[in-house]
Design a protein around this motif. Sequence first.
Motif, PDB file in Angstrom:
ATOM      1  N   THR A 185       0.685  -1.220  -0.031  1.00 30.95           N
ATOM      2  CA  THR A 185      -0.030  -0.027   0.105  1.00 30.95           C
ATOM      3  C   THR A 185       0.901   1.296   0.143  1.00 30.95           C
ATOM      4  OG1 THR A 185      -0.121   0.116   2.306  1.00 30.95           O
ATOM      5  CG2 THR A 185      -1.833  -1.110   1.246  1.00 30.95           C
ATOM      6  N   PRO A 188       3.069   6.914   3.938  1.00 32.93           N
ATOM      7  CA  PRO A 188       2.802   7.905   4.200  1.00 32.93           C
ATOM      8  C   PRO A 188       3.556   9.182   3.576  1.00 32.93           C
ATOM      9  CG  PRO A 188       3.827   6.938   5.925  1.00 32.93           C
ATOM     10  CD  PRO A 188       3.660   5.833   4.853  1.00 32.93           C
ATOM     11  N   ASP A 189       4.905   8.545   3.045  1.00 32.07           N
ATOM     12  CA  ASP A 189       5.771   9.611   2.640  1.00 32.07           C
ATOM     13  C   ASP A 189       5.866   9.556   0.867  1.00 32.07           C
ATOM     14  OD1 ASP A 189       6.269  10.544   5.162  1.00 32.07           O
ATOM     15  OD2 ASP A 189       7.703   8.943   5.290  1.00 32.07           O
ATOM     16  N   ARG A 234      10.711   9.164  13.345  1.00 28.00           N
ATOM     17  CA  ARG A 234       9.368   8.830  13.546  1.00 28.00           C
ATOM     18  C   ARG A 234       9.147   7.191  13.848  1.00 28.00           C
ATOM     19  NH1 ARG A 234       6.634  12.662   8.865  1.00 28.00           N
ATOM     20  NH2 ARG A 234       6.175  14.411  10.360  1.00 28.00           N
ATOM     21  N   VAL A 236       8.147   3.826  12.739  1.00 29.93           N
ATOM     22  CA  VAL A 236       7.757   3.184  11.178  1.00 29.93           C
ATOM     23  C   VAL A 236       7.301   1.742  11.566  1.00 29.93           C
ATOM     24  CG1 VAL A 236       9.942   4.218  10.103  1.00 29.93           C
ATOM     25  CG2 VAL A 236      10.297   2.148  11.400  1.00 29.93           C
ATOM     26  N   PRO A 237       6.437   1.487  10.349  1.00 29.82           N
ATOM     27  CA  PRO A 237       5.557   0.154  10.789  1.00 29.82           C
ATOM     28  C   PRO A 237       6.219  -0.912  10.145  1.00 29.82           C
ATOM     29  CG  PRO A 237       4.739   1.359   8.790  1.00 29.82           C
ATOM     30  CD  PRO A 237       5.785   2.210   9.546  1.00 29.82           C
ATOM     31  N   VAL A 264       8.706   6.961   4.417  1.00 30.83           N
ATOM     32  CA  VAL A 264       8.456   5.505   4.225  1.00 30.83           C
ATOM     33  C   VAL A 264       7.643   5.617   2.982  1.00 30.83           C
ATOM     34  CG1 VAL A 264       6.667   3.853   4.792  1.00 30.83           C
ATOM     35  CG2 VAL A 264       8.113   4.798   6.578  1.00 30.83           C
ATOM     36  N   VAL A 267       4.310   0.409   2.140  1.00 30.45           N
ATOM     37  CA  VAL A 267       3.906  -0.685   3.084  1.00 30.45           C
ATOM     38  C   VAL A 267       3.651  -2.081   2.660  1.00 30.45           C
ATOM     39  CG1 VAL A 267       3.218  -1.160   5.678  1.00 30.45           C
ATOM     40  CG2 VAL A 267       3.613   1.267   4.791  1.00 30.45           C
TER      41      VAL A 267
END
Lengths: 337, 238
Positions: A185, A188-189, A234, A236-237, A264, A267
């Motif tokens: 997916t 965020p960045d 930050r 990170v997942p 990121v 993901v």
Amino acid sequence: MSGTLTIQQAGHSVVTDLGRFKGPRYGLPVNGALDQFSARAANILAGNLDNDPLLEVTALDFRMRADSDLLIAVTGAPLPLTVGGRECPQWEPVSVLAGETVALRGMNTGLRAYIAVHGALDAPMLLGSCAPDTIVGFGLKLAEGTVLGARKIVPPIRQPYFDLPLFRLGLTRPGTSASPVIDVTDGPDIAEFGDTADLLFNTSYTVSGRSNHIGLRLGGALPERQSTAEVLSRGVPVGAIEVPSREELLVLHRGRGVTAGYPVLGVVTSRSLDVLAQARPGHTIRFRKTTVAEATARHRAAMRELEALRTSVNTVFGLLGVGAPASWRELLPASGT
Amino acid sequence: MTAAIPIEVHESGDAALRVVATSPDRERNWAAVHALAAWLETADVDGVHGAVPTYDSVLVEFDPYVTSARQIRAFVLLGMRQLDYVGTPARTPRQFDVPVVYGGTYGPDLQKVADHEGLSVAEIIALHTAKSYVIRCLGAPAGSPMMDGPDFPLPVPRLKDPRLSVPAGAVSVAGRQAVIAPASAPGGWCVIGQTPLTVLNPDKQPLAPYMPGDLLRFHELPADEFDRFAGLELEASA
């Protein structure tokens, strides 16, 4: 009554569970089984809770001796599994007699296998999990001669019809491929990479030998960050795709440091992280764009499959008189009954 | 009741969300994301594994079988409204004092940082020890205390070739941040010194003695006194 098993050849194996979910709050990675589906399936097939401690065997040959009668289940990478020299099926419960050796040898498709032992293994816990943390130096060290406690002894389940497999539980085994497609997916960045972000989906990447439980390093055409502004650290997942250097793409897995200062890009979905856990160095990966809604639906479908498996296992074990996992009753010795 | 803190919620895969506080006030952003993380923990929302708050953002991790990004987003917005109403609770910070041997084998990048900043080594040490830093968050590796950096003229660039192993106790700077490594791990920050204190004890609960919001100050230690402190555990001094 509890039993033990003795490691004869540790290879690269650990006692783990689904992970240290309370860890990230304190700066510790979640860790735990990299192929979560296979680990859950192994525990369910052994009549355990999904999160019970089990063995994760990575890449190398592994042998252990049962010091008491055990019931085990082996999942994950397809491989020749032998118990007391007999070839046995994976993805099914298997009876092991005291003194017999369980051997996993010659893994060459997939990278990680899971051995669940009915009653689960004893292991020290940190923040509610036995998963090893290589940075903090926590976790059970396995070597030749290590004795592991299993919380239950299960006398052999008597098989009335010779040559017939004991169980046919009908779980769809995840396929393993040397060129898997990995669902991603948008991160965020992603905007920071401009048009170069599309490269991720138009290129194939090769898994580097420097990959491990912290992350997979992939060689191929690299998307490029368009800005050079300092990024504050930050959270990170797991599954985050980053481009930390000009040489490789980094896909973070369950051992990832919880914070980082890299943007990121994407993901990897929960389902595809299981697939990546089985990717071997040299394998070729392609990424496919998906949505969070789609990824969630796929994850839930897989979990429902495991729920169905749990129901079948309960039924079969109940019929065999092994007892329901919720309240296991020890079998009397088979002789004389 | 104070003015609402504006936030953005970003998708971060099927099992996490990133919430970023976007007010112009860095202190308020930091307080807001930590208050939100604490609120989520107290709320004990079904399916939420936990939250990782840092400087201006918090990563909320959840089990996508039990809940969904959409539901968690709604919880986060609810939490922010509630926090706007009750305000963020203040905790009296504790003080930690950390002896550091600078330069040499203890801080291999000290000279490089001094050259980059156009300062002498002594000036870098003076700036690094000049004041107490707020511990902003616990980060990687192993619950590192992550702080605002010293008042150097320029942000410190990360190493081009990250080290495969930085020893426990390494004291590093990067960008406008400062950190101590509680455990040996790979690292891409400039190492300017090392503390002999043991920062993290896996046998203790909690593992690290400090929490976000606590204060930490570095003190220069002569190299020949390193061994005198070795093995002592980091403890709050006030």
